[in-house]
Motif scaffolding. Structure first.
Motif, PDB file in Angstrom:
ATOM      1  N   ALA A 193      -3.907   6.056   4.695  1.00 24.84           N
ATOM      2  CA  ALA A 193      -4.851   6.504   3.668  1.00 24.84           C
ATOM      3  C   ALA A 193      -5.337   7.917   3.950  1.00 24.84           C
ATOM      4  CB  ALA A 193      -6.034   5.533   3.599  1.00 24.84           C
ATOM      5  N   ARG A 194      -5.584   8.213   5.222  1.00 17.39           N
ATOM      6  CA  ARG A 194      -6.101   9.532   5.586  1.00 17.39           C
ATOM      7  C   ARG A 194      -5.000  10.583   5.582  1.00 17.39           C
ATOM      8  NH1 ARG A 194      -9.334   6.317  10.226  1.00 17.39           N
ATOM      9  NH2 ARG A 194     -11.328   6.040   9.141  1.00 17.39           N
ATOM     10  N   LYS A 195      -3.869  10.252   6.155  1.00 14.91           N
ATOM     11  CA  LYS A 195      -2.798  11.242   6.248  1.00 14.91           C
ATOM     12  C   LYS A 195      -2.293  11.645   4.876  1.00 14.91           C
ATOM     13  CE  LYS A 195       1.758  12.367   7.979  1.00 14.91           C
ATOM     14  NZ  LYS A 195       2.755  12.257   9.041  1.00 14.91           N
ATOM     15  N   PHE A 196      -2.130  10.657   3.984  1.00 16.07           N
ATOM     16  CA  PHE A 196      -1.541  10.947   2.673  1.00 16.07           C
ATOM     17  C   PHE A 196      -2.586  11.125   1.585  1.00 16.07           C
ATOM     18  CE2 PHE A 196       1.854   9.044   5.159  1.00 16.07           C
ATOM     19  CZ  PHE A 196       2.901   9.918   4.904  1.00 16.07           C
ATOM     20  N   PHE A 234       0.827  -1.206   0.000  1.00 18.78           N
ATOM     21  CA  PHE A 234       0.000   0.000   0.000  1.00 18.78           C
ATOM     22  C   PHE A 234       0.863   1.259   0.000  1.00 18.78           C
ATOM     23  CE2 PHE A 234      -2.509   3.298   2.230  1.00 18.78           C
ATOM     24  CZ  PHE A 234      -3.571   3.387   1.355  1.00 18.78           C
ATOM     25  N   ALA A 235       1.861   1.286   0.857  1.00 14.90           N
ATOM     26  CA  ALA A 235       2.730   2.467   0.936  1.00 14.90           C
ATOM     27  C   ALA A 235       3.517   2.661  -0.353  1.00 14.90           C
ATOM     28  CB  ALA A 235       3.678   2.337   2.137  1.00 14.90           C
ATOM     29  N   ARG A 236       4.043   1.579  -0.896  1.00 13.28           N
ATOM     30  CA  ARG A 236       4.856   1.690  -2.112  1.00 13.28           C
ATOM     31  C   ARG A 236       4.009   2.097  -3.322  1.00 13.28           C
ATOM     32  NH1 ARG A 236       9.377  -1.515  -2.872  1.00 13.28           N
ATOM     33  NH2 ARG A 236       9.211  -0.690  -5.010  1.00 13.28           N
ATOM     34  N   THR A 237       2.837   1.500  -3.474  1.00  6.88           N
ATOM     35  CA  THR A 237       2.023   1.788  -4.656  1.00  6.88           C
ATOM     36  C   THR A 237       1.437   3.195  -4.617  1.00  6.88           C
ATOM     37  OG1 THR A 237       0.440   0.738  -6.186  1.00  6.88           O
ATOM     38  CG2 THR A 237      -0.256   0.983  -3.899  1.00  6.88           C
ATOM     39  N   ASN A 238       1.335   3.770  -3.394  1.00 10.28           N
ATOM     40  CA  ASN A 238       0.827   5.135  -3.257  1.00 10.28           C
ATOM     41  C   ASN A 238       1.938   6.164  -3.055  1.00 10.28           C
ATOM     42  OD1 ASN A 238      -2.280   5.176  -3.230  1.00 10.28           O
ATOM     43  ND2 ASN A 238      -1.801   3.410  -1.934  1.00 10.28           N
ATOM     44  N   ASN A 239       3.174   5.726  -3.279  1.00  7.43           N
ATOM     45  CA  ASN A 239       4.341   6.629  -3.175  1.00  7.43           C
ATOM     46  C   ASN A 239       4.416   7.343  -1.824  1.00  7.43           C
ATOM     47  OD1 ASN A 239       5.302   6.162  -5.902  1.00  7.43           O
ATOM     48  ND2 ASN A 239       3.541   7.361  -6.585  1.00  7.43           N
ATOM     49  N   ILE A 240       4.082   6.614  -0.775  1.00  9.57           N
ATOM     50  CA  ILE A 240       4.174   7.156   0.582  1.00  9.57           C
ATOM     51  C   ILE A 240       5.620   7.004   1.065  1.00  9.57           C
ATOM     52  CG2 ILE A 240       3.448   6.838   2.979  1.00  9.57           C
ATOM     53  CD1 ILE A 240       0.730   5.871   1.868  1.00  9.57           C
ATOM     54  N   LEU A 251       1.746   3.589  16.394  1.00 12.82           N
ATOM     55  CA  LEU A 251       0.457   2.956  16.116  1.00 12.82           C
ATOM     56  C   LEU A 251       0.668   1.473  15.856  1.00 12.82           C
ATOM     57  CD1 LEU A 251      -2.572   3.726  15.724  1.00 12.82           C
ATOM     58  CD2 LEU A 251      -2.089   3.932  13.276  1.00 12.82           C
ATOM     59  N   ALA A 252      -0.225   0.662  16.403  1.00  9.44           N
ATOM     60  CA  ALA A 252      -0.211  -0.781  16.188  1.00  9.44           C
ATOM     61  C   ALA A 252      -1.454  -1.189  15.400  1.00  9.44           C
ATOM     62  CB  ALA A 252      -0.172  -1.512  17.533  1.00  9.44           C
ATOM     63  N   GLU A 253      -1.473  -2.447  14.980  1.00  7.29           N
ATOM     64  CA  GLU A 253      -2.584  -3.072  14.259  1.00  7.29           C
ATOM     65  C   GLU A 253      -2.631  -2.619  12.795  1.00  7.29           C
ATOM     66  OE1 GLU A 253      -4.269  -5.611  15.454  1.00  7.29           O
ATOM     67  OE2 GLU A 253      -3.130  -5.392  17.316  1.00  7.29           O
ATOM     68  N   SER A 254      -2.565  -3.595  11.913  1.00  4.07           N
ATOM     69  CA  SER A 254      -2.393  -3.310  10.486  1.00  4.07           C
ATOM     70  C   SER A 254      -3.536  -2.504   9.885  1.00  4.07           C
ATOM     71  CB  SER A 254      -2.214  -4.615   9.707  1.00  4.07           C
ATOM     72  OG  SER A 254      -3.341  -5.465   9.886  1.00  4.07           O
ATOM     73  N   ILE A 255      -4.779  -2.815  10.247  1.00  7.10           N
ATOM     74  CA  ILE A 255      -5.910  -2.087   9.659  1.00  7.10           C
ATOM     75  C   ILE A 255      -5.884  -0.634  10.106  1.00  7.10           C
ATOM     76  CG2 ILE A 255      -8.408  -1.955   9.426  1.00  7.10           C
ATOM     77  CD1 ILE A 255      -7.076  -4.395   8.052  1.00  7.10           C
ATOM     78  N   ALA A 256      -5.604  -0.415  11.386  1.00  6.00           N
ATOM     79  CA  ALA A 256      -5.503   0.958  11.883  1.00  6.00           C
ATOM     80  C   ALA A 256      -4.400   1.715  11.159  1.00  6.00           C
ATOM     81  CB  ALA A 256      -5.236   0.949  13.389  1.00  6.00           C
ATOM     82  N   ILE A 257      -3.283   1.043  10.893  1.00  7.58           N
ATOM     83  CA  ILE A 257      -2.168   1.700  10.200  1.00  7.58           C
ATOM     84  C   ILE A 257      -2.530   1.995   8.749  1.00  7.58           C
ATOM     85  CG2 ILE A 257       0.239   1.467   9.473  1.00  7.58           C
ATOM     86  CD1 ILE A 257       0.686  -0.306  11.960  1.00  7.58           C
ATOM     87  N   THR A 273      -4.768   9.271   0.001  1.00 14.02           N
ATOM     88  CA  THR A 273      -4.659   8.347  -1.123  1.00 14.02           C
ATOM     89  C   THR A 273      -5.966   8.353  -1.919  1.00 14.02           C
ATOM     90  OG1 THR A 273      -5.333   6.514   0.316  1.00 14.02           O
ATOM     91  CG2 THR A 273      -2.964   6.894   0.046  1.00 14.02           C
ATOM     92  N   PRO A 274      -5.942   7.886  -3.172  1.00 17.59           N
ATOM     93  CA  PRO A 274      -7.153   7.903  -3.997  1.00 17.59           C
ATOM     94  C   PRO A 274      -8.357   7.272  -3.295  1.00 17.59           C
ATOM     95  CG  PRO A 274      -5.252   7.357  -5.345  1.00 17.59           C
ATOM     96  CD  PRO A 274      -4.766   7.411  -3.928  1.00 17.59           C
ATOM     97  N   ASP A 275      -9.508   7.841  -3.557  1.00 15.44           N
ATOM     98  CA  ASP A 275     -10.736   7.499  -2.836  1.00 15.44           C
ATOM     99  C   ASP A 275     -11.085   6.017  -2.905  1.00 15.44           C
ATOM    100  OD1 ASP A 275     -13.334   8.549  -1.524  1.00 15.44           O
ATOM    101  OD2 ASP A 275     -14.065   7.365  -3.225  1.00 15.44           O
ATOM    102  N   HIS A 276     -10.718   5.353  -4.009  1.00 13.59           N
ATOM    103  CA  HIS A 276     -11.143   3.960  -4.171  1.00 13.59           C
ATOM    104  C   HIS A 276     -10.580   3.038  -3.093  1.00 13.59           C
ATOM    105  CE1 HIS A 276      -7.212   2.718  -5.848  1.00 13.59           C
ATOM    106  NE2 HIS A 276      -7.243   3.846  -6.546  1.00 13.59           N
ATOM    107  N   TRP A 277      -9.461   3.420  -2.458  1.00 13.62           N
ATOM    108  CA  TRP A 277      -8.880   2.559  -1.433  1.00 13.62           C
ATOM    109  C   TRP A 277      -9.807   2.430  -0.227  1.00 13.62           C
ATOM    110  CZ3 TRP A 277      -5.270  -0.689  -2.519  1.00 13.62           C
ATOM    111  CH2 TRP A 277      -4.318  -0.388  -3.505  1.00 13.62           C
ATOM    112  N   TYR A 278     -10.390   3.548   0.208  1.00 13.54           N
ATOM    113  CA  TYR A 278     -11.307   3.554   1.345  1.00 13.54           C
ATOM    114  C   TYR A 278     -12.352   4.622   1.050  1.00 13.54           C
ATOM    115  CZ  TYR A 278     -12.765   2.904   6.212  1.00 13.54           C
ATOM    116  OH  TYR A 278     -13.469   2.587   7.357  1.00 13.54           O
TER     117      TYR A 278
END
Length: 257
Positions: A90-93, A20-26, A79-85, A95-100
């Protein structure tokens, strides 16, 4: 201080975050944690584990008091837990709307899958991987056909549910575009593949979905992220920290009893 992600790509949730981070250039610093070697998360610090606890599972109190990977450190924020991360990124950067998706019902469908998958796709896929790859290493005995058939059938039941309820005849779980649900599903389904069970082979709908997900995030990136797990069936006991072997042995034998 920049964003740090503490990951081991043998872990499904870690792979989801990495892709996710790599494909969104985070931009992030990849803090590689080799769990099989029993590494501390906080290198160079005195051991923090209770006596007998596997280091890779229970180390690194300052980064994640839950002592598991993945973990995120963003300046002084952790931050812990993969979904929370995933949601934080997604919110901080932005990312395109389709992700969430912002659309209430589409977002609810992503949430529905992410809630369901923990004890279903993740639970049964991980059980097959641990049983097929690690149990023979721990016991020194070949896996019985009956045991393998049992864990495979448990996985097949939830795969059928995944196809019929969540995927149906749509290109992706939520419709025409990839979402976090698809990414999380893919990395989980690759775990049994790493154990030598090609669950896509006789499931054309699932195989076509996999191709679309890999195309959406980049096939080369997917191959890179899954390289380690696809070689996991060649794992030998001497590559695993002794205390981690004991931890797995306790868990698997308890599960088998």
């Amino acid at each position: 201080m920049g964003l740090e992600l503490y990951l081991d790509l043998l872990s499904q949730p870690c792979r989801a975050l990495y892709i996710f981070a790599r494909t969104n250039n985070i931009p992030f610093e990849f803090k590689h944690v080799e769990l099989m070697k029993g590494e501390w998360w906080r290198r160079g610090e005195p051991p923090r584990n209770p006596p007998g606890a596997p280091r890779g599972v229970l180390g690194a109190g300052k980064v994640n008091m839950l002592m598991k990977v993945p973990a995120l450190k963003d300046g002084s924020f952790t931050l812990a837990e993969s979904i929370a991360i995933l949601l934080y990124l997604a919110r901080k950067f932005k990312t395109p709307d389709h992700w969430y998706p912002a659309d209430l019902q589409k977002r609810a469908k992503v949430d529905e899958y992410l809630s369901w998958q923990h004890v279903n796709i993740r639970g049964k896929g991980s059980k097959l991987f641990l049983t097929k790859v690690l149990l023979p290493l721990l016991t020194g005995q070949p896996l019985s056909p009956e045991k393998l058939e049992g864990v495979t059938e448990e996985l097949n039941v939830v795969l059928k549910q995944f196809e019929e309820k969540f995927l149906q005849d749509k290109p992706f779980i939520v419709g025409n575009e990839i979402s976090l649900a698809d990414l999380v599903a893919l990395v989980e389904l690759m775990q049994p593949v790493g154990a030598g069970y090609n669950l896509f082979e006789e499931r054309p709908k699932l195989a076509e979905w996999r191709s679309r997900v890999e195309e959406a995030v980049g096939k080369q990136l997917c191959q890179e992220a899954h390289e380690g797990i696809l070689n996991a069936k060649n794992l030998t006991a001497d590559k695993i920290a002794p205390e981690l072997l004991e931890h797995f042995k306790h868990q698997l034998l308890k599960q088998s009893s």
